[in-house]
Design an enzyme around this catalytic site. Sequence first.
Site: not given
Length: 441
Positions: A94-95
């Site tokens: 997610d990053e």
Amino acid sequence: MDAFYASVEQAAKPSLRGKPVVVGGLGPRGVVATASYEARVFGVRSAMSTAQARRLCPNAAYLTPRFALYQSVSRVVMGLLGEVSPLVEPLSLDEAFVDLEAGGVPASAGAARAVGERLRRDITAATGLTASVGLAGSKMFAKIASEQAKPDGLMLIAPGTELEILGPMPVRTIPGVGPATAETLRRAGITTVSETAEAGEAELVRLLGKAHGAGLYALATGHDDRPVVAERDAKSVSVEDTFAEDLTDRTRVQLELARLADRCVQRLRGAGRSGRTVSIKVRHYDFTTVTRSETLRGPTDDPAVVREAAARLLDGVDTTAGVRLLGVGVSGLADYTQEDLFAQAAGAAGAAAEPDAAGQAPEEGAAAEEDRPRQWLPGLDVRHAEYGPGWVQGSGVGRVTVRFEQPWSPPGRIRTFPVDDPALEPADPLPLGPLAEPPAA
């Protein structure tokens, strides 16, 4: 991405939108992976024990992770980042860091902000989820800006303002400063980033050692020249499990280690790799941890070879007092396989009767699998022959409760069934984003 796992679950489950959701391990030793912002109000945080989270927020929905769904959403997000620049460095599902200059974005605050806002809109349109964007001239400040922008925001740290913004922040804001380092600095009277910079490089080296101290001083004074690296080659593949109760039976420990070895090889093969060094991790009841490793003659992705190596390593570890955690890893990765000829010969000789990960012959294992009751874990997808798709809300005392709803539907009805109801089956997750629409009539 904002509270990624929990946000995915809320998007997939209409009845949970706007309500506290906690995703993670649900057993007595489970740990929170992600908490929704509604749960964070009660003090629930990532890496907290699930037991403590339940005490803080007993009315939250506690769900088992669905990594296949999270990975599918992550691929969409990373694809959008790739349209912005060829230099995208994922940190997790997610990053990621994105080098805007490599994507031809003009070196101006206005141009960077426009790209960031467009990216946020595109992510929401494609996934139904929100993202926060941090814009800055280096990795550290971009990371700090994205944290400050959460949830669902954008922050730009303009060149020349970095130290003014960073100085008052806690020292743990700096990447690589964990609880142990922060405590060492606190005992020396250093609690903020500006105090870290004022302490000087020599003092930080004295407190933390040369590499860590010098690196921390550079970051505390705003010097971060780490490039965005598009291809981050994995150095190892590993899996581990923490058990609800300490394992004291030696045979059970051996079987669990064999199972983990097979899971590790599945991941290894999924990445198209092989490895030369096998390692195991054994954490005892008192949290003392033992690791052992063995280097093979050549890289392998053969589960039998990895199982055998792990078993040999376990032979030298005393487990009589109780085992809390087991892990198996493979490192020394390569893109090819040079099988151990002796292992191949042994495998060929005994292939017909080779036991599986549970220590059973194939026929016995299949029969045992059929007799084993299905586990209905909270949050997992199911389908009922009459009522259609839904998800497990809970189970116990021979019953399973299911809420029947879909990402595009209103909150659904709850129904309860016997755990062995033949009409109820596990199912694959339903898609999110533009694909999360009811099928045409």
